[in-house]
Design a protein around this motif. Structure first.
Motif, PDB file in Angstrom:
ATOM      1  N   ARG A  35      14.979   8.492  -8.403  1.00  0.00           N
ATOM      2  CA  ARG A  35      14.441   8.817  -7.084  1.00  0.00           C
ATOM      3  C   ARG A  35      12.981   9.256  -7.228  1.00  0.00           C
ATOM      4  NH1 ARG A  35      16.930  10.537  -2.226  1.00  0.00           N
ATOM      5  NH2 ARG A  35      18.767   9.434  -3.034  1.00  0.00           N
ATOM      6  N   TRP A  36      12.132   8.758  -6.326  1.00  0.00           N
ATOM      7  CA  TRP A  36      10.690   9.008  -6.453  1.00  0.00           C
ATOM      8  C   TRP A  36      10.038   8.857  -5.092  1.00  0.00           C
ATOM      9  CZ3 TRP A  36       7.019   4.792  -6.057  1.00  0.00           C
ATOM     10  CH2 TRP A  36       5.683   5.176  -6.297  1.00  0.00           C
ATOM     11  N   LEU A  37       8.966   9.614  -4.852  1.00  0.00           N
ATOM     12  CA  LEU A  37       8.203   9.493  -3.608  1.00  0.00           C
ATOM     13  C   LEU A  37       6.743   9.238  -3.952  1.00  0.00           C
ATOM     14  CD1 LEU A  37       8.246   9.724  -0.481  1.00  0.00           C
ATOM     15  CD2 LEU A  37       7.589  12.127  -0.777  1.00  0.00           C
ATOM     16  N   GLN A  61       4.391   5.869 -12.765  1.00  0.00           N
ATOM     17  CA  GLN A  61       5.756   5.377 -12.627  1.00  0.00           C
ATOM     18  C   GLN A  61       5.900   3.926 -13.088  1.00  0.00           C
ATOM     19  OE1 GLN A  61       8.525   7.081 -11.664  1.00  0.00           O
ATOM     20  NE2 GLN A  61       7.242   8.925 -11.683  1.00  0.00           N
ATOM     21  N   GLY A  62       4.791   3.325 -13.538  1.00  0.00           N
ATOM     22  CA  GLY A  62       4.850   1.948 -14.009  1.00  0.00           C
ATOM     23  C   GLY A  62       4.676   0.923 -12.908  1.00  0.00           C
ATOM     24  N   GLU A  81       0.821  -1.204   0.000  1.00  0.00           N
ATOM     25  CA  GLU A  81       0.000   0.000   0.000  1.00  0.00           C
ATOM     26  C   GLU A  81       0.861   1.263   0.000  1.00  0.00           C
ATOM     27  OE1 GLU A  81      -3.958  -1.731   2.330  1.00  0.00           O
ATOM     28  OE2 GLU A  81      -2.425  -0.619   3.439  1.00  0.00           O
ATOM     29  N   THR A  82       1.970   1.216   0.714  1.00  0.00           N
ATOM     30  CA  THR A  82       2.869   2.375   0.763  1.00  0.00           C
ATOM     31  C   THR A  82       3.518   2.612  -0.598  1.00  0.00           C
ATOM     32  OG1 THR A  82       3.307   1.992   3.119  1.00  0.00           O
ATOM     33  CG2 THR A  82       4.878   3.364   1.917  1.00  0.00           C
ATOM     34  N   ILE A  83       3.965   1.541  -1.226  1.00  0.00           N
ATOM     35  CA  ILE A  83       4.585   1.676  -2.548  1.00  0.00           C
ATOM     36  C   ILE A  83       3.586   2.220  -3.563  1.00  0.00           C
ATOM     37  CG2 ILE A  83       5.626   0.394  -4.462  1.00  0.00           C
ATOM     38  CD1 ILE A  83       6.693  -1.596  -2.338  1.00  0.00           C
ATOM     39  N   VAL A 105       4.049   8.408   3.384  1.00  0.00           N
ATOM     40  CA  VAL A 105       5.408   8.071   3.804  1.00  0.00           C
ATOM     41  C   VAL A 105       5.900   9.129   4.780  1.00  0.00           C
ATOM     42  CG1 VAL A 105       7.777   7.680   3.039  1.00  0.00           C
ATOM     43  CG2 VAL A 105       5.849   6.968   1.595  1.00  0.00           C
ATOM     44  N   GLU A 106       6.433   8.686   5.911  1.00  0.00           N
ATOM     45  CA  GLU A 106       6.964   9.630   6.896  1.00  0.00           C
ATOM     46  C   GLU A 106       8.447   9.892   6.675  1.00  0.00           C
ATOM     47  OE1 GLU A 106       6.014   8.128  10.743  1.00  0.00           O
ATOM     48  OE2 GLU A 106       3.846   8.398  10.494  1.00  0.00           O
ATOM     49  N   SER A 107       9.183   8.853   6.272  1.00  0.00           N
ATOM     50  CA  SER A 107      10.613   9.016   6.022  1.00  0.00           C
ATOM     51  C   SER A 107      11.084   7.894   5.113  1.00  0.00           C
ATOM     52  CB  SER A 107      11.410   9.001   7.336  1.00  0.00           C
ATOM     53  OG  SER A 107      11.255   7.749   8.002  1.00  0.00           O
ATOM     54  N   GLY A 108      12.270   8.098   4.527  1.00  0.00           N
ATOM     55  CA  GLY A 108      12.845   7.087   3.657  1.00  0.00           C
ATOM     56  C   GLY A 108      12.840   7.502   2.204  1.00  0.00           C
TER      57      GLY A 108
END
Length: 533
Positions: free
Chosen positions: A334-336, A346-347, A315-317, A323-326
């Motif tokens: 690089r992507w958030l 993003q595929g 679910e996070t991905i 997301v809190e950190s990382g």
């Protein structure tokens, strides 16, 4: 009565509180329960075990009146019963506490306990003082340390769970069913729950305790029944068995993966093994410093007990959890993740666990479902390009061997396996860089399962990286190049193909990691402080 009859009566075992005899239940062409038997005694904690899809939830829903059984019989204290609604089940003294609590968080503990049974004065006004007195007396009887005036939403989860159990026990309850009650609890909160269960059983209430955590079974239950593939796999006296026998019953001694059905190793695929997805030190409300990578052309499994954080990683991905950190990288960039739409761009594709609620619109056609996730590809100036959408759906039907009359067929009319293929079809073109799979074969028959395995293997041969969550440990061993063990929202260990020989060994490893992950003070569980006001 003859003397011999009197002696026989004295030694006759007591009538079980609940007796389930040869229950069968089918949904369409899928047989969920096959001649299932279960006996629960008064004052007993009876554990009910099995993998996802083993039939536990179906049996619970039959006992709670949500589903009617097709054949067989159910008796309560020797009297035949058949429930056509949850209300009838409740009238018979059966109460169920599901994982998702049914409390009104804006109301007090006392208001929740008495909801629907409030003492009324003239003109329909609630007698608040009498309500609180009755609720307080119930909590005192159970020995549950709850403040009846506290707002439920302000309480820690353990105390909300206690509120739910106390609510379920209001009235004449004879059987309490607890469905994965500790999946989100800490070890201290588990102790509160177990103490409450002990008080309940001392009153003569029978308890069916559904769990995936075998260490809890040995602590709290007197007997255990295991279901596998919708049928009984064994009933055991807890004190006379061990974890190895239970694991063997759960996964089946004959279910080691034959070499012919295992996925080919990543090294044998014509794909350069470079990282397609990387997570570094990722944390949020459920994850703790997750380090994880998925290689191009790799099938990477996530193994863990319910509540471990496996689904939360997916679910996070996919942008469903903040997301809190990382940091994240997709194809070296690089992507958030901010939203599912962003993840799709993003595929990244997701096949969710509950295809009916999260993956499909059942009353829509195959064509509409297949194109929903890619609408920008099939619209121009706000108009749908119908021919292109139809071609896409027909291509997916052919490529995935969906058994249907055509692209206009309603998804609701398809079998479970073909519905799942339609979910995969949403991501068929363009090929995703990363395919996230949450319990991809749950609720499908053996033939459809093998076809879905073929779809997954075809995706990795084309260069996708696959991250798969599955409670079927044989499935993980069959499919995966690597398996990450997830405990309490973190990656505890990464196993490479060949390190684990069979599902029994992997199941035992999960239990050991879960137990070590929950321990405090060398395994001595600490008491929680008094309930906050």
């Amino acid at each position: 009565m003859e003397p011999s009859d009197s002696v026989a009566a004295q030694h006759r075992p007591p009538t079980p509180l609940v007796m389930v005899n040869a229950i069968n239940k089918s949904f369409g062409g899928v047989r969920a329960l096959r001649d299932v038997n279960l006996q629960v005694r008064a004052g007993e904690v009876h554990a009910l075990l099995g993998e996802n899809g083993a039939g536990k939830s179906t049996l619970i829903k039959i006992l709670s009146g949500v589903h009617a059984f097709d054949s067989g019989a159910i008796e309560i204290s020797g009297r035949p019963v058949a429930f056509d609604s949850p209300a009838k089940s409740r009238e018979a003294g059966i109460a169920v506490v599901y994982q998702d609590l049914s409390l009104v968080e804006s109301l007090s503990v006392g208001d929740n306990l008495m909801l629907g049974r409030e003492p009324l004065a003239r003109f329909g006004f609630v007698r608040k003082r009498a309500l609180m007195m009755q609720a307080g007396a119930m909590l005192a009887q159970l020995g549950i340390p709850l403040d009846i005036k506290a707002t439920v939403g302000s309480l820690p989860f353990a105390y909300r769970q206690m509120t739910e159990i106390a609510k379920a026990l209001m009235g004449e309850v004879r059987l309490l069913i607890l469905d994965e009650p500790t999946s989100s609890l800490t070890s201290d909160e588990v102790r509160i729950l177990f103490d409450a269960i002990g008080k309940v059983t001392r009153r003569g209430v029978g308890v069916i305790y559904v769990t995936h955590r075998l260490n809890e079974v040995f602590e709290i239950s007197q007997r255990v029944t295991v279901l596998r593939d919708g049928a009984n796999a064994g009933t055991f006296v807890t004190a006379d068995t061990d974890m190895k026998r239970l694991v063997n019953a759960i996964v089946g001694s004959d279910r080691s993966a034959p070499a012919a059905t295992r996925a080919e190793p990543q090294a044998a695929r014509a794909v350069e093994p470079s990282p397609v997805l990387s997570l570094s030190n990722v944390s949020n409300d459920r994850l703790r410093a997750v380090e994880l990578s998925v290689m191009k052309g790799e099938i990477h499994g996530l193994a863990g007990l319910i509540g471990s954080g496996r689904t939360e990683i997916l679910e996070t991905i996919f942008g469903l959890r903040p997301v809190e950190s990382g940091t994240f990288e997709v194809e070296g960039r690089r992507w958030l993740p901010k939203s599912p739409a962003d993840a799709i761009d993003q595929g990244i594709a997701l096949v969710p666990e509950d295809r009916h609620v999260q993956g499909l619109v059942l009353d829509h056609s195959i064509e509409r479902n297949v194109t929903l996730s890619r609408l920008p590809y099939f619209s121009r100036w706000g108009w749908m390009q119908q021919r292109a959408a139809t071609r896409r759906a027909e291509t997916a039907i052919g490529k995935l061997a969906v058994k249907a009359q055509g692209a206009s067929s309603l998804v609701r009319t398809l079998s479970g396996g073909n519905q799942q293929k339609v979910v995969f079809g949403k991501w068929n073109d363009p090929r995703p860089h990363v395919l996230l799979l949450d319990e991809p074969t749950v609720g499908v028959d053996v033939g459809a399962r093998e076809e879905i395995y073929g779809v997954i293997r075809h995706a990795v041969r084309d260069g996708s990286g696959v991250l798969v969550v599955s409670s079927d440990l044989v499935e993980l061993i069959e499919l995966c190049d690597r398996i990450s063990v997830i405990v309490n929202g973190r990656v505890a260990r990464v196993l490479v193909r060949g390190e684990i020989d069979d599902a029994e060994e992997l199941h035992h490893l999960l239990q050991l990691y879960q137990a070590s992950g929950q321990d405090t003070s060398n395994g001595v569980l600490q008491e929680l402080p008094a309930c906050p006001n």
